[in-house]
Design a protein around this motif. Structure first.
Motif, PDB file in Angstrom:
ATOM      1  N   SER A 266      -1.732  12.771   4.077  1.00 14.05           N
ATOM      2  CA  SER A 266      -2.550  14.081   4.394  1.00 14.05           C
ATOM      3  C   SER A 266      -4.168  14.020   4.345  1.00 14.05           C
ATOM      4  O   SER A 266      -4.662  14.728   4.496  1.00 14.05           O
ATOM      5  N   ASN A 267      -4.387  12.544   3.784  1.00 16.40           N
ATOM      6  CA  ASN A 267      -5.842  12.488   3.962  1.00 16.40           C
ATOM      7  C   ASN A 267      -6.331  11.207   4.155  1.00 16.40           C
ATOM      8  O   ASN A 267      -7.346  10.620   4.052  1.00 16.40           O
ATOM      9  N   ASP A 268      -5.147  10.356   4.848  1.00 14.72           N
ATOM     10  CA  ASP A 268      -5.708   9.032   5.301  1.00 14.72           C
ATOM     11  C   ASP A 268      -6.224   7.900   4.067  1.00 14.72           C
ATOM     12  O   ASP A 268      -6.941   7.332   4.249  1.00 14.72           O
ATOM     13  N   HIS A 269      -5.634   8.177   2.920  1.00 16.41           N
ATOM     14  CA  HIS A 269      -6.243   7.205   1.870  1.00 16.41           C
ATOM     15  C   HIS A 269      -5.142   6.110   1.524  1.00 16.41           C
ATOM     16  O   HIS A 269      -3.811   6.383   1.670  1.00 16.41           O
ATOM     17  N   LEU A 270      -5.684   5.148   1.226  1.00 14.66           N
ATOM     18  CA  LEU A 270      -4.920   3.918   1.004  1.00 14.66           C
ATOM     19  C   LEU A 270      -5.030   3.569  -0.297  1.00 14.66           C
ATOM     20  O   LEU A 270      -6.103   3.620  -0.909  1.00 14.66           O
ATOM     21  N   ILE A 271      -3.950   3.239  -1.316  1.00 14.80           N
ATOM     22  CA  ILE A 271      -3.850   2.927  -2.496  1.00 14.80           C
ATOM     23  C   ILE A 271      -3.155   1.556  -3.029  1.00 14.80           C
ATOM     24  O   ILE A 271      -1.947   1.537  -2.124  1.00 14.80           O
ATOM     25  N   ASP A 272      -3.698   0.675  -3.405  1.00 19.77           N
ATOM     26  CA  ASP A 272      -3.153  -0.641  -3.622  1.00 19.77           C
ATOM     27  C   ASP A 272      -1.766  -0.519  -4.332  1.00 19.77           C
ATOM     28  O   ASP A 272      -1.700   0.178  -5.332  1.00 19.77           O
ATOM     29  N   ILE A 273      -0.993  -1.347  -4.192  1.00 13.01           N
ATOM     30  CA  ILE A 273       0.411  -1.417  -4.848  1.00 13.01           C
ATOM     31  C   ILE A 273       0.322  -3.096  -5.306  1.00 13.01           C
ATOM     32  O   ILE A 273       0.461  -3.878  -4.178  1.00 13.01           O
ATOM     33  N   PRO A 274       0.271  -3.507  -6.289  1.00 13.18           N
ATOM     34  CA  PRO A 274       0.177  -4.995  -6.515  1.00 13.18           C
ATOM     35  C   PRO A 274       1.479  -5.540  -6.202  1.00 13.18           C
ATOM     36  O   PRO A 274       2.312  -5.154  -6.244  1.00 13.18           O
TER      37      PRO A 274
ATOM     38  N   HIS B 192       0.725  -1.077   0.034  1.00 15.68           N
ATOM     39  CA  HIS B 192      -0.046   0.128  -0.239  1.00 15.68           C
ATOM     40  C   HIS B 192       0.786   1.271  -0.133  1.00 15.68           C
ATOM     41  O   HIS B 192       1.772   1.466   0.804  1.00 15.68           O
ATOM     42  N   PHE B 193       0.132   2.230  -0.712  1.00 16.86           N
ATOM     43  CA  PHE B 193       0.641   3.710  -0.449  1.00 16.86           C
ATOM     44  C   PHE B 193      -0.363   4.019   0.679  1.00 16.86           C
ATOM     45  O   PHE B 193      -1.428   3.792   0.571  1.00 16.86           O
TER      46      PHE B 193
ATOM     47  N   HIS C   9      11.519  -1.401  -8.481  1.00 18.31           N
ATOM     48  CA  HIS C   9      10.353  -1.243  -9.288  1.00 18.31           C
ATOM     49  C   HIS C   9       9.121  -0.576  -8.379  1.00 18.31           C
ATOM     50  O   HIS C   9       8.009  -1.095  -8.668  1.00 18.31           O
ATOM     51  N   LEU C  10       9.628   0.161  -7.354  1.00 18.16           N
ATOM     52  CA  LEU C  10       8.458   0.928  -6.875  1.00 18.16           C
ATOM     53  C   LEU C  10       7.796   1.893  -7.632  1.00 18.16           C
ATOM     54  O   LEU C  10       8.357   2.553  -8.435  1.00 18.16           O
ATOM     55  N   PRO C  11       6.381   1.682  -7.786  1.00 17.73           N
ATOM     56  CA  PRO C  11       5.582   2.443  -8.798  1.00 17.73           C
ATOM     57  C   PRO C  11       5.857   4.017  -8.520  1.00 17.73           C
ATOM     58  O   PRO C  11       6.057   4.448  -7.334  1.00 17.73           O
ATOM     59  N   ALA C  12       5.459   4.709  -9.202  1.00 20.92           N
ATOM     60  CA  ALA C  12       5.761   6.199  -9.171  1.00 20.92           C
ATOM     61  C   ALA C  12       4.736   6.589  -8.070  1.00 20.92           C
ATOM     62  O   ALA C  12       3.601   6.185  -8.153  1.00 20.92           O
ATOM     63  N   SER C  13       5.185   7.614  -7.350  1.00 18.11           N
ATOM     64  CA  SER C  13       3.967   8.369  -6.504  1.00 18.11           C
ATOM     65  C   SER C  13       2.834   8.957  -7.392  1.00 18.11           C
ATOM     66  O   SER C  13       3.128   9.412  -8.628  1.00 18.11           O
ATOM     67  N   PRO C  14       1.842   8.926  -6.948  1.00 18.31           N
ATOM     68  CA  PRO C  14       0.484   9.841  -7.490  1.00 18.31           C
ATOM     69  C   PRO C  14       0.879  11.204  -7.850  1.00 18.31           C
ATOM     70  O   PRO C  14       1.721  11.643  -6.943  1.00 18.31           O
ATOM     71  N   ASP C  15       0.475  11.895  -8.662  1.00 16.79           N
ATOM     72  CA  ASP C  15       0.600  13.342  -8.852  1.00 16.79           C
ATOM     73  C   ASP C  15       0.566  14.213  -7.606  1.00 16.79           C
ATOM     74  O   ASP C  15      -0.236  13.882  -6.790  1.00 16.79           O
ATOM     75  N   GLY C  16       1.489  15.118  -7.443  1.00 17.96           N
ATOM     76  CA  GLY C  16       1.678  15.986  -6.289  1.00 17.96           C
ATOM     77  C   GLY C  16       1.759  15.386  -5.082  1.00 17.96           C
ATOM     78  O   GLY C  16       2.065  16.025  -4.065  1.00 17.96           O
ATOM     79  N   LYS C  17       2.226  13.962  -5.046  1.00 10.86           N
ATOM     80  CA  LYS C  17       2.768  13.459  -3.858  1.00 10.86           C
ATOM     81  C   LYS C  17       4.198  12.952  -3.971  1.00 10.86           C
ATOM     82  O   LYS C  17       4.808  12.621  -4.881  1.00 10.86           O
ATOM     83  N   VAL C  18       4.793  12.869  -2.878  1.00 13.63           N
ATOM     84  CA  VAL C  18       6.415  12.438  -2.861  1.00 13.63           C
ATOM     85  C   VAL C  18       6.143  11.398  -1.522  1.00 13.63           C
ATOM     86  O   VAL C  18       5.433  11.305  -0.585  1.00 13.63           O
ATOM     87  N   ILE C  19       7.138  10.525  -1.738  1.00 14.51           N
ATOM     88  CA  ILE C  19       7.314   9.264  -0.873  1.00 14.51           C
ATOM     89  C   ILE C  19       8.111   9.723   0.454  1.00 14.51           C
ATOM     90  O   ILE C  19       9.082  10.449   0.491  1.00 14.51           O
TER      91      ILE C  19
END
Ligand SMILES: [Mn+2]
Ligand SMILES: [Mn+2]
Ligand SMILES: [Zn+2]
Ligand SMILES: [Zn+2]
Lengths: 141, 141
Positions: free
Chosen positions: A96-104, A91-92, B112-122
């Motif tokens: 900043s907003n407590d959202h989870l995004i899957d990472i396969p 997961h990501f 191979h960590l996926p890119a962060s969503p737009d506007g976000k940093v790891i």
DNA sequence: ACAATCTTTACAATCATTCTAAACTACTTG
DNA sequence: CAAGTAGTTTAGAATGATTGTAAAGATTGT
């Protein structure tokens, strides 16, 4: 998810298709990846005008988890999360907003993992990639 | 850690060297890697015949964390853990006895960590490798 | 020693979660 | 359909980790 398919899903897992479970199944298993806490799910059903107790939310989330319809995720914020994606994955977590995004699982490669201590086996690997908002460029403001 | 070096350590971080903080600093900063919860630390000091309140344990753990002497680890069991290893690193978590073992960041390679969503940093990556006891060989029992 | 500031502590409060037991619902059988 | 049984829901109490409060106690600078 239709009422009929919710009924079938529940029956297949030996859960009686009650009004409460039907509502939660309809919300959760709409085919999209969902990450909920007991409270967030309670809020969602309330917004739909459905009344059901928080205790039932907890009961149902645990029952769905026990029959393999949900996976529990710990270590994100203060509450337990439940995930409709039951495949092994990572997961990501956007702080900043407590959202989870899957990472396969397949899109991360973990190598050089040290050997397990004697007598122990690896039960699983959980990766959480914390995200925050990109800071505004301070040099141009 | 001697009483004098504990005093110095606390002074360097603008914390008054009280009896309570000295005792906790002595326990925690003995040079070995330690992972404690508020309760486990409270039990340890009680075993040494030192009395100090749980509230003070919490206060002190947070103060030590704020000045960079400790790092907080969430997502292990139900309680917050505090870690004397303040370098970026990962963990084995032995679910059979609730023990944490450090994994240096350098001994795991994540690619191979996926890119962060737009506007976000790891902001960081946390890896927890869950360990369990090797099952006894069922075929020979 | 004195005053100012910081620290400790008992205890109450909070928050997520679990427990309890009584009311209610679904399923089975007649 | 009626009745019985087993499973389910719910309000409210209990729990466990943590945080807040405010009064008593300790440390520091003068
Ligand atoms: Mn299933
Ligand atoms: Mn430091
Ligand atoms: Zn997920
Ligand atoms: Zn560590």
């Amino acid at each position: 998810m239709t009422a009929n398919s919710a009924t079938d899903l529940l029956r297949e897992h030996n859960l009686r298709p009650t009004r409460q479970r039907m509502a939660l199944a309809a919300l959760l298993f709409d085919g999209t990846a969902r990450h909920v806490t007991a409270e967030s799910l309670h809020d969602q059903v309330k917004d739909m005008g459905i009344t059901l107790s928080l205790a039932t939310i907890y009961n149902t989330l645990h029952q769905f988890t026990n029959v393999g319809l949900l996976k529990e995720i710990k270590g994100i914020g203060d509450a337990k999360w439940f995930d409709t994606n039951i495949d092994q994955h990572h997961h990501f977590f956007d702080i900043s907003n407590d959202h989870l995004i899957d990472i396969p699982a397949s899109s991360i490669t973990i190598s050089h993992l040290p050997a397990s201590p004697d007598g122990k086996v690896i039960d699983g690997v959980d990766v959480i990639v914390r995200l925050s908002d990109k800071s505004p460029d301070k040099s141009s403001g």
